[in-house]
Structures are given as structure tokens and as C-alpha cells.
Design a protein around this motif. Structure first.
Motif, short mmCIF file in Angstrom:
data_model
loop_
_atom_site.label_atom_id
_atom_site.label_comp_id
_atom_site.label_asym_id
_atom_site.label_seq_id
_atom_site.Cartn_x
_atom_site.Cartn_y
_atom_site.Cartn_z
N GLY A 225 25.63 6.24 -9.76
CA GLY A 225 24.80 7.18 -10.38
C GLY A 225 24.58 7.11 -11.50
O GLY A 225 25.23 7.14 -12.97
N VAL A 226 23.09 7.36 -12.10
CA VAL A 226 22.49 7.78 -13.64
C VAL A 226 21.98 8.48 -14.32
O VAL A 226 20.69 8.23 -13.45
CB VAL A 226 22.26 6.29 -14.24
CG1 VAL A 226 21.38 5.50 -15.58
CG2 VAL A 226 22.44 4.87 -13.25
N TYR A 227 22.39 9.79 -14.79
CA TYR A 227 22.40 10.95 -14.71
C TYR A 227 22.10 11.25 -16.29
O TYR A 227 23.41 11.48 -16.44
CB TYR A 227 22.09 12.49 -14.14
CG TYR A 227 22.87 11.52 -12.60
CD1 TYR A 227 22.70 11.00 -11.92
CD2 TYR A 227 24.49 11.84 -12.26
CE1 TYR A 227 22.48 10.36 -10.64
CE2 TYR A 227 24.72 10.83 -11.18
CZ TYR A 227 24.08 11.12 -10.35
OH TYR A 227 24.50 10.24 -9.27
N TYR A 228 21.31 10.87 -17.26
CA TYR A 228 21.91 11.52 -18.66
C TYR A 228 19.85 10.77 -19.75
O TYR A 228 19.45 10.06 -19.19
CB TYR A 228 22.76 10.97 -19.48
CG TYR A 228 23.39 12.36 -20.75
CD1 TYR A 228 22.80 13.08 -20.29
CD2 TYR A 228 23.09 12.31 -21.58
CE1 TYR A 228 24.61 14.15 -21.09
CE2 TYR A 228 23.59 12.57 -22.92
CZ TYR A 228 23.72 13.77 -22.01
OH TYR A 228 24.36 14.87 -23.13
N ALA A 229 20.13 11.19 -21.00
CA ALA A 229 19.11 10.72 -21.91
C ALA A 229 20.03 9.16 -22.14
O ALA A 229 20.58 8.93 -22.92
CB ALA A 229 19.25 11.70 -22.84
N PRO A 230 18.54 8.03 -22.40
CA PRO A 230 18.60 6.93 -22.86
C PRO A 230 19.50 6.57 -24.15
O PRO A 230 19.23 7.76 -24.76
CB PRO A 230 18.00 6.06 -22.61
CG PRO A 230 17.00 7.31 -20.78
CD PRO A 230 17.54 8.22 -21.57
N GLY A 231 20.57 5.97 -24.06
CA GLY A 231 20.89 5.35 -25.78
C GLY A 231 19.48 5.41 -26.49
O GLY A 231 19.98 6.13 -27.51
N PRO A 232 18.43 5.04 -25.90
CA PRO A 232 17.44 4.75 -27.58
C PRO A 232 16.29 6.15 -27.62
O PRO A 232 16.23 6.42 -28.92
CB PRO A 232 16.39 3.97 -26.36
CG PRO A 232 17.06 2.91 -26.04
CD PRO A 232 18.29 3.89 -25.55
N VAL A 233 16.78 6.73 -26.15
CA VAL A 233 15.86 8.35 -26.76
C VAL A 233 16.73 9.17 -27.23
O VAL A 233 16.73 9.85 -28.34
CB VAL A 233 15.76 9.04 -25.38
CG1 VAL A 233 15.46 10.48 -25.62
CG2 VAL A 233 14.93 8.21 -24.85
N LEU A 234 18.25 8.83 -27.45
CA LEU A 234 20.04 9.50 -28.25
C LEU A 234 18.99 9.36 -29.91
O LEU A 234 19.62 10.08 -30.44
CB LEU A 234 20.75 9.06 -27.96
CG LEU A 234 20.61 10.25 -26.16
CD1 LEU A 234 21.92 10.00 -25.71
CD2 LEU A 234 20.86 11.56 -26.18
N ARG A 235 19.07 8.07 -30.07
CA ARG A 235 18.88 7.45 -31.49
C ARG A 235 17.90 7.35 -31.72
O ARG A 235 16.78 7.58 -33.15
CB ARG A 235 18.98 6.15 -31.16
CG ARG A 235 20.55 6.04 -30.82
CD ARG A 235 21.15 4.04 -31.15
NE ARG A 235 20.57 3.53 -30.40
CZ ARG A 235 20.71 2.77 -29.55
NH1 ARG A 235 22.38 3.29 -28.91
NH2 ARG A 235 20.00 2.27 -28.48
N GLY A 236 16.73 8.80 -31.25
CA GLY A 236 15.08 8.34 -31.26
C GLY A 236 14.58 7.65 -31.57
O GLY A 236 13.54 7.27 -32.27
N GLU A 237 14.88 6.30 -31.41
CA GLU A 237 13.73 4.38 -30.75
C GLU A 237 13.14 4.91 -29.75
O GLU A 237 12.86 5.55 -28.45
CB GLU A 237 14.79 4.03 -30.28
CG GLU A 237 16.28 3.19 -31.58
CD GLU A 237 16.88 2.14 -31.16
OE1 GLU A 237 17.96 2.50 -32.29
OE2 GLU A 237 16.54 1.83 -30.31
N ALA A 238 12.37 3.52 -29.49
CA ALA A 238 10.84 3.77 -28.34
C ALA A 238 11.57 3.63 -27.37
O ALA A 238 12.52 2.83 -26.95
CB ALA A 238 9.70 2.92 -28.76
N PHE A 239 11.12 4.42 -26.27
CA PHE A 239 11.89 3.65 -24.81
C PHE A 239 10.11 4.60 -23.91
O PHE A 239 10.16 5.25 -23.49
CB PHE A 239 12.62 5.18 -24.83
CG PHE A 239 13.76 4.90 -23.55
CD1 PHE A 239 14.25 4.14 -22.86
CD2 PHE A 239 13.33 5.48 -21.97
CE1 PHE A 239 14.48 3.01 -21.30
CE2 PHE A 239 13.74 5.25 -20.76
CZ PHE A 239 14.75 4.54 -20.75
N ASP A 240 10.66 3.35 -23.43
CA ASP A 240 9.50 3.20 -21.99
C ASP A 240 10.14 4.26 -20.35
O ASP A 240 10.60 2.53 -20.04
CB ASP A 240 8.14 2.38 -21.43
CG ASP A 240 7.45 2.84 -20.84
OD1 ASP A 240 7.46 3.23 -19.97
OD2 ASP A 240 6.50 2.07 -21.44
#
Length: 329
Positions: A225-240
Motif C-alpha cells: 500500500g502506497v498512500y501519501y504525497a511523493p517525495g518530489p512533491v514534498l520537496r517542491g520538485e516536478a512530479f507527473d
């Protein structure tokens, strides 16, 4: 419920092996197999293994035993409580009322509430408002607009995947590279071998390999189960988010994995049926006249960025295409 919390440290592959050992003893001793199993991977190097065994109230109340009513509204969220095992010198044991154990992740929706209500885990919020947790998901969905839904789709991950146990280490490494989402939830799931091939089925010839956790009649899988905001999003980086999900789905298809369809899906119809075996399903649809009458399961599940109206339009177009092909034949 007698719950044992065991901290684990190491690489992702070492954590995956420790998780497997927690419920599938290498010596095959059935007495070592617990009644309940889960593991939470908190970082690429830390995890907490949890096993549960049914226990009597008499045993729980023996002198020296700790009883923890994790279901009380003011208690710390369960995943945060379990994480305290990492700060201890070794494993610890406590007794949890069975019903409260079943609902251990309910108040925090695993750990999604940390995003929905960032201060919800603070002691004062738990004492004052913990009794209203969790909010009703259907209410949250009704009150969010289309722009918020699309933003959530791109900047947040909510995925479950079912794949063979021996692929868990590979999956953890893939998820770290592609999404970098933590915590990650792990739970074993046995997939039985039936006389006919079902939509979800074991790997061909699994019984010949007899990997850890397998038997002659069932292959051990795991739900990740993978439920959360990705690391790149939390760091303000681009994420698709859409592209990341597509790569995950392709990886699952290559590794005999299955994606529960309540999660966000970007599967095309072709890839959907590459993942799930359609033979028995299509046989039944034709036998009972469901084709053209009832919506195909792919269109019942397929969402991605599409709205309900777009999904229905796509399904109608597919049915019309099949009807035209049959007419031409």
C-alpha cells in the motif's frame, strides 16, 4: 490480541526479507506463523514488523502485561505509535482489544489524515476533536471541485498492488526510484491455485519453485500500500503523477502483479486485460448475454483523469465498435 512490534533496519531488500521472515519461517514451523501480520516501511532504511496472535482476556490481564486501547479518540495514531519501536532497544509486546486492533488504522486512514488535517495528530487536537475522526470520505469527495480532484490525482499517490512475495524487494526499490512515498504498508495475501484460471492467479509453475511462503496449492503474494504525497512533491520538485502510475502499472504487468481497481488507474483497455486474465470473464458475459447490456468491468473501474461522463462515452463507443464488427461479420 497479543501484538509484537519489532524494529528493523537495513536496505530495502533486507527490510523485505525481514518482513517475509516475520510470517513465513524458514524452517517451515507452523507454530511460528502468526494470526495477523503487517509491516510499515517508514524510510528506505527503517521499518517496524508487527505480528498479532489471538489471546484471552485472562492472559492479557496477567501481571506485567501492557494493555493498550488504541481505539480511544485521544490515543496517538497507530502508525505513529508503532514507529516508537524504532526508538527502543528491541521489540516490545502489548495487548490490544481485538476490535480496536481491527480498526487500528481507521482514525488516521492509515496516515492520510496527516495530509488532510496536518495538526490532527497533535495531543490537543486528539483530545478535543479526536472523537470525530475520521471524516467521511464520500463527504470529502463531494466537496472537492474538479480542479482539486485533478491536482490530487497529479500530486498524490494512492495505490495498492498485489504481487508475488519474492518480488517485494524489487517493488520497494522500484517505488523508491519512481515515487519515493513513505510510509509503505505491507501485508501478505495467499493466492490459491484453482482448476480454472481466474482473473487473479498464481504464477505458472510456482509450485515447482517452493519459494518462502509458498505451498503446493497456493502462492504467497503481498499487498503493498502506497498512500501519501511523493517525495518530489514534498520537496517542491516536478512530479507527473499520471506518468508515474503508468510506469508502475507496466512494471506490475511485467512482474505478474495486479492493481486493485479502487486505486488510481491509468491502464488502457489493452493493458487492463494484459494484467487480468479475461478468458473466464468473457465466457460468462457471452453466455449470459451481458455484452452490450451491462458495462464491461474495465469501464466500471477506469477513471484516471477522466470524468464519469467521459468514461461512459468511451464505453458506449467501445460497445458500438463491437456491434459494428459483429454486424460486418
Amino acid at each position: 490480541m497479543r501484538v509484537t512490534y519489532t524494529p528493523a533496519r537495513g536496505t530495502l531488500r533486507e527490510l523485505a526479507q525481514a518482513y517475509t521472515d516475520s510470517f513465513a519461517p524458514r524452517d517451515g514451523d507452523p507454530k511460528k506463523v502468526p494470526d495477523f501480520v503487517e509491516t510499515i516501511v517508514y524510510t528506505p532504511n527503517t521499518a517496524v514488523l508487527m505480528t498479532g496472535r489471538y489471546a484471552s482476556e485472562e492472559e492479557a490481564r496477567r501481571r506485567g502485561n501492557v494493555i493498550n486501547g488504541v481505539g480511544w479518540w485521544f490515543k496517538p495514531w497507530f502508525y505513529q505509535h508503532a514507529e516508537t519501536a524504532l526508538g527502543r532497544s528491541g521489540e516490545f509486546v502489548e495487548y490490544v482489544p481485538t476490535r480496536e486492533y481491527y480498526h487500528r488504522h481507521t482514525r488516521a486512514l492509515f496516515w492520510e489524515m496527516k495530509l488532510i488535517l496536518p495538526f490532527g495528530d497533535r495531543w490537543w487536537c486528539r483530545w478535543l476533536l479526536g472523537w470525530v475522526m475520521p471524516p467521511k470520505i464520500s463527504l470529502l469527495k463531494v466537496t472537492q471541485g474538479e480542479a482539486v480532484r485533478r491536482y490530487y490525482h497529479d500530486m498524490h499517490v494512492i495505490q495498492d498492488m498485489l504481487l508475488p512475495q519474492h518480488k517485494v524487494a524489487d517493488a520497494l526499490e522500484f517505488l523508491h526510484t519512481e515515487m519515493e512515498v513513505y510510509p509503505i504498508w505491507l501485508c501478505p495475501h495467499r493466492v490459491f491455485k484453482y482448476p480454472m484460471k481466474t482473473m487473479i492467479h498464481p504464477e505458472a509453475g510456482f509450485e515447482l519453485n517452493q519459494r518462502q511462503g509458498d505451498t503446493s496449492f497456493a502462492q504467497m503474494f503481498s499487498d503493498i500500500g502506497v498512500y501519501y504525497a511523493p517525495g518530489p512533491v514534498l520537496r517542491g520538485e516536478a512530479f507527473d503523477g499520471s506518468e508515474a502510475v503508468r510506469r508502475l502499472e507496466e512494471w506490475l504487468i511485467r512482474n505478474h502483479g495486479f492493481q486493485p481497481q479502487y486505486s488510481v488507474s491509468e491502464l488502457t483497455e489493452t493493458n487492463f486485460w494484459r494484467m487480468f486474465d479475461a478468458a473466464h470473464y468473457e465466457h460468462c458475459r457471452k453466455k449470459y448475454g451481458a455484452v452490450g447490456t451491462f458495462m464491461d468491468v474495465y469501464y466500471k473501474c477506469k477513471k484516471g483523469k477522466k470524468t464519469e461522463e467521459e468514461v461512459r462515452a468511451a464505453e458506449a463507443a467501445a460497445v458500438a465498435e463491437v456491434a459494428n464488427a459483429e454486424k460486418n461479420d
